[in-house]
Design a protein around this motif. Structure first.
Motif, PDB file in Angstrom:
ATOM      1  N   VAL A   1       0.866  -1.178   0.000  1.00  0.00           N
ATOM      2  CA  VAL A   1       0.000   0.000   0.000  1.00  0.00           C
ATOM      3  C   VAL A   1       0.904   1.229   0.000  1.00  0.00           C
ATOM      4  O   VAL A   1       2.001   1.203   0.561  1.00  0.00           O
ATOM      5  CB  VAL A   1      -0.951   0.003   1.220  1.00  0.00           C
ATOM      6  N   ASN A   2       0.441   2.288  -0.642  1.00  0.00           N
ATOM      7  CA  ASN A   2       1.202   3.539  -0.678  1.00  0.00           C
ATOM      8  C   ASN A   2       0.464   4.601   0.136  1.00  0.00           C
ATOM      9  O   ASN A   2      -0.492   5.207  -0.351  1.00  0.00           O
ATOM     10  CB  ASN A   2       1.404   4.029  -2.114  1.00  0.00           C
ATOM     11  N   PRO A   3       0.886   4.854   1.376  1.00  0.00           N
ATOM     12  CA  PRO A   3       0.176   5.807   2.236  1.00  0.00           C
ATOM     13  C   PRO A   3       0.386   7.266   1.845  1.00  0.00           C
ATOM     14  O   PRO A   3      -0.264   8.148   2.403  1.00  0.00           O
ATOM     15  CB  PRO A   3       0.779   5.527   3.618  1.00  0.00           C
ATOM     16  N   GLU A   4       1.280   7.530   0.890  1.00  0.00           N
ATOM     17  CA  GLU A   4       1.529   8.901   0.451  1.00  0.00           C
ATOM     18  C   GLU A   4       0.973   9.163  -0.938  1.00  0.00           C
ATOM     19  O   GLU A   4       1.295  10.166  -1.576  1.00  0.00           O
ATOM     20  CB  GLU A   4       3.028   9.203   0.500  1.00  0.00           C
TER      21      GLU A   4
ATOM     22  N   PHE B   1      -1.263  -8.862   6.249  1.00  0.00           N
ATOM     23  CA  PHE B   1      -0.345  -7.782   6.594  1.00  0.00           C
ATOM     24  C   PHE B   1      -0.017  -6.957   5.359  1.00  0.00           C
ATOM     25  O   PHE B   1      -0.179  -7.414   4.221  1.00  0.00           O
ATOM     26  CB  PHE B   1       0.940  -8.329   7.234  1.00  0.00           C
ATOM     27  N   PHE B   2       0.431  -5.735   5.609  1.00  0.00           N
ATOM     28  CA  PHE B   2       0.826  -4.830   4.533  1.00  0.00           C
ATOM     29  C   PHE B   2       2.233  -4.316   4.779  1.00  0.00           C
ATOM     30  O   PHE B   2       2.610  -4.008   5.917  1.00  0.00           O
ATOM     31  CB  PHE B   2      -0.116  -3.620   4.458  1.00  0.00           C
TER      32      PHE B   2
ATOM     33  N   ILE C   1       0.590  -3.605   9.933  1.00  0.00           N
ATOM     34  CA  ILE C   1       1.192  -2.650   9.011  1.00  0.00           C
ATOM     35  C   ILE C   1       2.688  -2.551   9.285  1.00  0.00           C
ATOM     36  O   ILE C   1       3.110  -2.271  10.418  1.00  0.00           O
ATOM     37  CB  ILE C   1       0.566  -1.244   9.144  1.00  0.00           C
ATOM     38  N   ILE C   2       3.481  -2.784   8.255  1.00  0.00           N
ATOM     39  CA  ILE C   2       4.939  -2.665   8.339  1.00  0.00           C
ATOM     40  C   ILE C   2       5.324  -1.494   7.435  1.00  0.00           C
ATOM     41  O   ILE C   2       5.124  -1.533   6.224  1.00  0.00           O
ATOM     42  CB  ILE C   2       5.627  -3.968   7.885  1.00  0.00           C
ATOM     43  N   ALA C   3       5.877  -0.440   8.040  1.00  0.00           N
ATOM     44  CA  ALA C   3       6.155   0.797   7.307  1.00  0.00           C
ATOM     45  C   ALA C   3       7.471   0.705   6.548  1.00  0.00           C
ATOM     46  O   ALA C   3       8.496   0.303   7.111  1.00  0.00           O
ATOM     47  CB  ALA C   3       6.202   1.980   8.271  1.00  0.00           C
TER      48      ALA C   3
ATOM     49  N   HIS D   1       3.392  -1.847  13.170  1.00  0.00           N
ATOM     50  CA  HIS D   1       3.769  -3.093  13.834  1.00  0.00           C
ATOM     51  C   HIS D   1       5.185  -3.539  13.488  1.00  0.00           C
ATOM     52  O   HIS D   1       5.645  -4.583  13.943  1.00  0.00           O
ATOM     53  CB  HIS D   1       2.775  -4.189  13.452  1.00  0.00           C
ATOM     54  N   GLY D   2       5.850  -2.750  12.649  1.00  0.00           N
ATOM     55  CA  GLY D   2       7.214  -3.069  12.255  1.00  0.00           C
ATOM     56  C   GLY D   2       7.680  -2.118  11.180  1.00  0.00           C
ATOM     57  O   GLY D   2       6.914  -1.266  10.699  1.00  0.00           O
ATOM     58  N   ILE D   3       8.935  -2.256  10.787  1.00  0.00           N
ATOM     59  CA  ILE D   3       9.462  -1.444   9.687  1.00  0.00           C
ATOM     60  C   ILE D   3      10.131  -2.349   8.653  1.00  0.00           C
ATOM     61  O   ILE D   3      10.699  -3.391   8.988  1.00  0.00           O
ATOM     62  CB  ILE D   3      10.453  -0.363  10.166  1.00  0.00           C
TER      63      ILE D   3
END
Length: 298
Positions: free
Chosen positions: A166-169, A190-191, A217-219, A276-278
């Protein structure tokens, strides 16, 4: 290489479900048969990275297959994430590769539609796009239940923990949110996000997704090594926008790479309470990931 333990657990799934803050990172196979770089990077990071993405012809550039890469990681004793893009294979080939990965004990999958052929190094290739990533999630959910997409029973089902991107920006954000929900409805667990450079924009995405309590969500965090790299990414990578402020910081730094690590760690720290992670991306400078992790965790 050590023999593959087909009965091993799933470190990524178990970590996320137990509330552990996880770290993932990307390994890009070579354009060739040499796996020494994959192994060296894995050995460097294995004690700090929960699971390793093996990219699938990243940026539409031809490399050794993700399937071969994830099997290598399993043979090394690590936890891989199998990336599959819909760009290069039809539904039958995708299912076939999924069964092959599962037979070698691979349990994590990241579903991707895939960058357009025009961005890569085989511009005259014919893109497939028989299905998209939402359809692929539905197919994998079926394989996990023991049937292929036509309802035929499998001689042994898969056990994939299903991920998506997913692209949050994204601007506008709304189409991303619609597809985000479709992926959840199709069975995504998960994403991993596109690289985050603007935490205010990410905050708007967080306000939307926080209602989905079971979705992890993993950023995405990208380590920039120079202003030149940042400008190239803005020009060449779809969905990426690096702010002028970040570019100027890199431009004016005495040690641009050190500044890039500091910027990435700062972004990760601001996101930590929302995710939840990076997912650490450091193309060509994977040996600098430990320095980033030290900066982030201090």
């Amino acid at each position: 290489m050590m023999p593959i333990n087909l009965k091993s657990g799933n470190k990524l799934k178990e970590g996320l479900n137990n509330g552990k803050f996880v770290y993932t990172s990307e390994l890009s196979p070579e354009r060739g048969t040499d796996i020494s770089k994959i192994r060296a990077t894995y050995e460097l990071l294995k004690d700090r990275i929960t699971a390793f993405n093996i990219t699938d012809n990243q940026g539409a550039n031809m490399k050794m297959s993700s399937l071969a890469g994830v099997i290598c990681i399993k043979q090394f004793g690590g936890e891989p994430i199998f990336q599959q893009t819909c760009r290069d294979r039809n539904r039958m080939a995708l299912e076939s590769d999924l069964l092959g990965a599962a037979a070698f004990g691979v349990k994590n999958i990241l579903t991707l539609t895939g960058d357009y052929i025009s961005f890569g190094d085989h511009k005259h290739a014919k893109a497939v796009y028989d299905i998209d990533s939402v359809n692929l999630i539905e197919i994998i959910k079926g394989l996990n239940s023991g049937v292929d997409m036509n309802g035929n029973k499998l001689a042994g089902c898969t056990d994939f923990y299903i991920g998506a991107a997913v692209n949050p920006e994204s601007v506008p954000l709304e189409p991303q949110l619609i597809k985000f929900e479709k992926k959840i409805d199709s069975g995504c667990n998960f994403f991993q996000t596109q690289a985050v450079f603007d935490t205010d924009k990410f905050g708007k995405f967080y306000d939307f997704y926080k209602k989905y309590k079971d979705i992890k969500i993993i950023a995405g965090i990208y380590i920039l090594k120079s202003a030149k790299t940042a400008r190239f990414m803005n020009k060449s990578i779809p969905g990426i926008y690096i702010t002028d402020r970040i570019i100027n910081e890199l431009e004016n730094a005495g040690e641009p790479l050190k500044k890039g690590i500091e910027i990435a760690a700062g972004i990760a720290r601001r996101l930590k309470h929302m995710v939840h992670g990076i997912h650490v991306m450091a193309y060509g400078i994977e040996d600098k990931i430990p320095y980033f992790l030290d900066e982030f965790e201090k």
